[in-house]
Design an enzyme around this catalytic site. Structure first.
Site, PDB file in Angstrom:
ATOM      1  N   GLY A  20      24.464  79.014  70.621  1.00  9.23           N
ATOM      2  CA  GLY A  20      23.041  79.340  70.675  1.00  9.23           C
ATOM      3  C   GLY A  20      22.243  78.135  71.146  1.00  9.23           C
ATOM      4  O   GLY A  20      22.769  77.256  71.839  1.00  9.23           O
ATOM      5  N   ARG A  71       4.486  82.420  56.510  1.00  5.98           N
ATOM      6  CA  ARG A  71       5.326  83.586  56.277  1.00  5.98           C
ATOM      7  C   ARG A  71       5.574  83.895  54.805  1.00  5.98           C
ATOM      8  O   ARG A  71       5.502  85.039  54.389  1.00  5.98           O
ATOM      9  CB  ARG A  71       6.671  83.370  56.979  1.00  5.98           C
ATOM     10  CG  ARG A  71       6.498  83.363  58.467  1.00  5.98           C
ATOM     11  CD  ARG A  71       7.784  83.129  59.187  1.00  5.98           C
ATOM     12  NE  ARG A  71       7.550  83.317  60.615  1.00  5.98           N
ATOM     13  CZ  ARG A  71       8.431  83.073  61.567  1.00  5.98           C
ATOM     14  NH1 ARG A  71       9.624  82.627  61.242  1.00  5.98           N
ATOM     15  NH2 ARG A  71       8.143  83.280  62.816  1.00  5.98           N
ATOM     16  N   GLU A 116      20.007  76.085  62.692  1.00  4.95           N
ATOM     17  CA  GLU A 116      19.796  76.796  61.430  1.00  4.95           C
ATOM     18  C   GLU A 116      20.917  76.519  60.433  1.00  4.95           C
ATOM     19  O   GLU A 116      20.718  76.634  59.223  1.00  4.95           O
ATOM     20  CB  GLU A 116      19.682  78.309  61.698  1.00  4.95           C
ATOM     21  CG  GLU A 116      19.270  79.116  60.465  1.00  4.95           C
ATOM     22  CD  GLU A 116      19.125  80.618  60.729  1.00  4.95           C
ATOM     23  OE1 GLU A 116      19.234  81.028  61.901  1.00  4.95           O
ATOM     24  OE2 GLU A 116      18.906  81.376  59.757  1.00  4.95           O
ATOM     25  N   ARG A 171      10.081  77.921  56.600  1.00  5.07           N
ATOM     26  CA  ARG A 171       9.953  77.482  57.985  1.00  5.07           C
ATOM     27  C   ARG A 171       8.706  78.101  58.610  1.00  5.07           C
ATOM     28  O   ARG A 171       8.400  79.268  58.389  1.00  5.07           O
ATOM     29  CB  ARG A 171      11.178  77.907  58.790  1.00  5.07           C
ATOM     30  CG  ARG A 171      11.087  77.534  60.259  1.00  5.07           C
ATOM     31  CD  ARG A 171      12.352  77.845  61.024  1.00  5.07           C
ATOM     32  NE  ARG A 171      12.645  79.266  61.106  1.00  5.07           N
ATOM     33  CZ  ARG A 171      11.986  80.126  61.881  1.00  5.07           C
ATOM     34  NH1 ARG A 171      10.988  79.712  62.634  1.00  5.07           N
ATOM     35  NH2 ARG A 171      12.316  81.391  61.906  1.00  5.07           N
TER      36      ARG A 171
END
Lengths: 250, 637
Positions: free
Chosen positions: B44, B332, B427, B437
């Site tokens: 990734g 969040r 991650e 985060r």
């Protein structure tokens, strides 16, 4: 909802494949196509049969891992949709659904519905990049790029590399895929130094991998989940012609 | 009191640490780099960028991914954007502000030095991506465009429509492809790492399974890099890809690597609500939507009217009400908890009452539908595909879902774990996001680690390792291969009565219930008991059909779920230990009178790093020292 499935089963690349019939009873209409297959597979496993192998990963239409030809159409009947984003409410209750792998000489079947698309990676390796060593880049705003060019490059860059274009093409051509990558990089100022070499090498590799040529059926554009336009094929052909002439002169 | 955990944070002032450290680190000269073999797991943003960059530098790299191509790694699914302290908007941004926002957003549970470095290299990332041809959004003048994201009051997020992760990953993939063609990187797709191999206490390779043929193979290296993403799929339902798993990091943990802060998981506030039991994954609607969407729930309990019939004064725009200065762009964790609160209060909407509205009516009125379509068209389309609802006409229904995991393997400033030679990126490590985060920071961290941090730090380890790479037929590799095969045989031979998915779903529901958005002492203890029971049943009653020597997706899943069944326990244990609320970790016993997270800096300002020896978890603590920011209760009011 209830469905009858006719699914391509093939144990390995060398064995002969065949269609097998399965029932898919009590499928919620809000289930995705792959969730429907999950449910069928749970039943197969508990019965001691081997589950149907299929490729999938993100299940949100972006990774390009899922494939399948559904009732003759790559990624199924909905426009601009990957198989993982296709929902059972788009089918009729009681319908028979044919499920096959993407078929192309350059995409050999690995097992059941899983095919090998490594040819795409090899095309990319032939030139689908802009050389930019980490640490040597100028400021991001050093070269302004007009919004229309940036937007068009983004349209081309949206390709998810699933291979539906190849599966849909009567010639198994990969020109929509290659055209998209050549255009994305060729539209940007950063992509100019390698532009001619890129298109020559990518097209050559595409041919060597066994993909066919484009004869303007536009089936690729019709099934493309990212709605890549065939205009990018024309753009690639232009670049290719210019690059070929230059190569012969220089 | 750090129990041997040396974070190796360089001395000196914050803004000089990284430059000084780079200068102090040993280098490998260009001619010698080709003598080193680097094993990278994951392709990734972090793994792919590391493979491409180390390959370019001249190291010999082997890179592994479980997908059929490195271009499919789940970084691809990130929608909204990537942060960078460019201050192109002239709105007061700076490296220090990005650093501060990230530390505060993480509820003061991350390391200052790591976060500052992240903010410092963020600007280089944008330059690098532009140079590679990433088609970021631009203004009509040709300059890069920005948008705002949660937890920030400046516009520092760069984006490529709603497909930023895809475009950044394709940039990485292109750079990686070039190195593969050049022969500097050998790519092994459809290959899964099943064990880490240590020789003389150093990570010197891995054992893999070829997912097409079942072949078990050993790969030796001078260093091993894990960039294998997070463990969100322990909850079964999450926004992760189906294949995402904890196996690589958990196998490394079992070989001695400390697992840090496993209880820090991020529940993303804007996902499409769950519709049924058959559901296989959850889909995120980018946080960027909160730039223009307003979040609300009906004021009255059990209000079942369609949204259009609920008049303005009977709507509760609860984020704007509770957090006026950040409004709909509250971070969040806070937005997720506020949604849960509204639903727990009986004011949720949609089937099952587990949803709130994200409403674009005002934005469409203000900006017109075409403008909204240009900004978020693909997200609205995706929402339509999944729900068959038109969000231009009626508000989206959203609910929080597991999205990201801040916890991960413990690493020092060099991104090396406590196991020498084992480096962890993206991650998969724990280092930069603390307990929560911020949006658009995952892409930033993955690329920072891969393009800029590891290429600068790995030389320091390698310089001391000349000539120490073992041959891949070393006894330790043989032993690891035997262990891997024995475990596979065991899984295949159980032949029980339940599918792997049914165990995974049961574990996931339990984790969501007891170790999800809110946690408490009794619930966590109950979960610890239940996980043991589920795990015991798994090992006698799971059914994984077929053989090893074939493409066997049920077997792949069985191995991963077996690891989740052990890992879940570690998460609950960590959550039980942390008797405070911070970021995504909300302990019901510890909240302020108005229901906000109540941190306890006196007792819990530490990184909790778990060691596993002989099956028993042992906790180590790395104290967090804050020299540049003032610890305060996080307020977005």
């Amino acid at each position: 909802m209830n469905f009858k499935l006719r699914v391509w089963r093939q144990e390995n690349p060398k064995s002969e494949g065949r269609f097998a019939n399965y029932e898919a009873p009590d499928i919620p209409s809000d289930a995705s196509f792959l969730e429907m297959l999950d449910i069928v597979n749970e039943g197969l496993i508990l019965k001691g049969d081997s589950p149907i192998a299929f490729d999938h990963d993100c299940r949100e239409g972006i990774c390009g891992m899922c494939s399948l030809v559904i009732n003759g159409t790559p990624h199924g009947p909905e426009k601009a949709t990957t198989t993982c984003q296709l929902y059972m409410r788009h089918f009729r209750d009681g319908q028979t659904i044919h499920i096959e792998p993407f078929r192309a000489k350059a995409f050999p079947v690995i097992r059941d519905l899983v095919v090998n698309r490594a040819a795409f990676d090899r095309i990319q390796q032939a030139g689908g990049f802009i050389t930019a060593r980490a640490g040597s880049a100028p400021d991001g705003n050093a070269v302004p790029i007009a919004k229309p060019a940036a937007d068009l490059a983004m349209d081309a860059a949206a390709c998810i590399g699933c291979g539906a274009c190849v599966a849909a093409c009567p010639n198994s051509s990969a020109m929509l895929f290659v055209g998209a990558k050549v255009s994305h990089l060729g539209l940007l100022p950063q992509g100019q130094p390698e532009r001619m070499r890129r298109v020559l090498n990518m097209v050559k590799t595409m041919d060597n991998e066994g993909f066919g040529n484009c004869t303007n059926h536009y089936e690729c554009e019709a099934v493309c989940p990212a709605e890549i336009s065939v205009a990018f094929i024309a753009r690639m052909n232009r670049d290719y012609a210019i690059a070929s002439v230059r190569e012969s002169v220089e | 009191m750090n129990n041997g955990l040396d974070s190796k944070i360089p001395g000196g002032p914050l803004e000089k640490k990284w430059s000084k450290h780079k200068f102090d680190s040993k280098l490998i000269n260009p001619a010698n780099r080709r003598k080193y073999e680097i094993v990278i797991v994951g392709s990734g943003l972090a793994g792919g960028a590391a493979a491409a960059t180390l390959g370019e530098l001249g190291y010999r790299v082997k890179c592994f991914c479980y997908q059929d191509s490195p271009r499919r790694a789940h970084s691809i699914a990130a929608q909204g954007g990537i942060n960078a302290a460019k201050n192109y908007q002239n709105d007061g941004d700076s490296v220090f502000r990005l650093f501060y926002d990230t530390i505060k957003g993480g509820d003061f549970r991350s390391r200052e030095a790591n976060v500052y470095r992240l903010a410092e290299v963020s600007a280089n990332i944008i330059d690098q991506c532009v140079a590679q041809g990433v088609p970021f959004a631009r203004e009509y003048g040709g300059l890069l465009a920005n948008r705002s994201f949660g937890g920030a009051q400046v516009s520092r997020t760069f984006y490529a429509r709603g497909q930023t992760g895809q475009q950044l990953l394709l940039g990485v993939y292109a750079a990686l492809s070039k190195q593969i063609a050049a022969g500097n990187v050998r790519m092994h797709p459809r290959t899964e790492m099943l064990d880490l191999v240590l020789v003389d206490g150093h990570a010197k390779g891995i054992v893999t399974r070829d997912m097409v043929t079942g072949e078990i193979a050993s790969h030796a290296g001078d260093a091993v890099l894990l960039a294998t993403g997070g463990y969100g799929n322990v909850f079964y339902l999450s926004t992760n890809a189906k294949g995402c798993n904890v196996t690589a990091t958990y196998r490394a943990h079992k070989k001695g690597a400390y697992f840090a802060n496993p209880c820090f998981t991020q529940i993303h506030p804007t996902c499409i609500p769950v519709t049924g039991e058959y559901q296989s994954k959850l889909t995120l609607m980018s946080e960027s939507l909160r730039n223009d969407g307003r979040v609300w729930a009906p004021k009255a309990k059990g209000d079942k009217r369609p949204p259009a019939q609920i008049p303005e004064e009977e709507r509760d725009y609860y984020l704007e009400r509770k957090y006026p200065s950040f409004g709909n762009l509250a971070p969040r964790d806070i937005s997720s908890r506020a949604a849960k609160e509204a639903c727990d209060d009986g004011r949720g909407v949609g089937p099952g009452g587990l949803g709130v509205y994200l409403d674009f009516a005002d934005a469409i009125k203000r900006l017109s539908e075409p403008v909204i379509r240009e900004r978020y068209g693909n997200l609205f389309d995706m929402y339509h595909k999944i729900t068959s609802e038109d969000a231009y006409k009626t508000p989206m229904r959203i609910y929080p879902a597991v999205h990201y995991t801040m916890g991960g393997l413990w690493v020092d400033y060099n991104l090396m774990s406590n196991v020498p030679g084992l480096h962890v990126l993206g991650e998969a490590n724990f280092s930069d996001h603390g307990a929560n985060r911020l949006g658009a920071s995952a892409l930033m961290q993955g690329l920072a680690d891969g393009y800029f941090v590891i290429p600068a730090t790995i030389g320091n380890y390698l310089a001391t390792q000349t000539g120490k790479r073992p041959p891949p037929d070393h006894a330790e590799f043989k032993k690891a291969e035997e262990d891997v095969l024995a475990r596979i045989k065991k899984l295949l031979n159980i032949n029980g009565k339940r599918t792997v998915d049914s165990f995974h779903r049961e574990l996931g529901l339990l984790m969501w219930d007891k170790c999800g958005m809110a946690r408490n002492d009794a619930g966590l203890k109950e979960a610890l008991n239940r996980i043991k029971e589920i795990r015991e049943e798994f090992w006698v009653n799971v059914k994984a059909p077929g053989a090893n020597e074939e493409l066997n997706q049920a077997l792949e899943k069985a191995g991963r779920v077996a690891d989740f069944l052990e890992f879940g326990e570690l998460m609950c244990l960590d959550a039980l230990d942390r008797k405070e609320s911070c970021g995504g970790h909300f302990r019901e016993e510890h909240q302020t009178p108005d229901g906000e997270a109540l941190r306890d800096d006196e007792n819990f300002a530490y990184v909790s790093a778990w060691e596993r020896t002989d099956g028993t978890p042992v906790q180590h603590k790395e104290p967090l020292v804050f020299e540049n920011v003032h610890l305060a209760q996080r307020s977005y009011k």
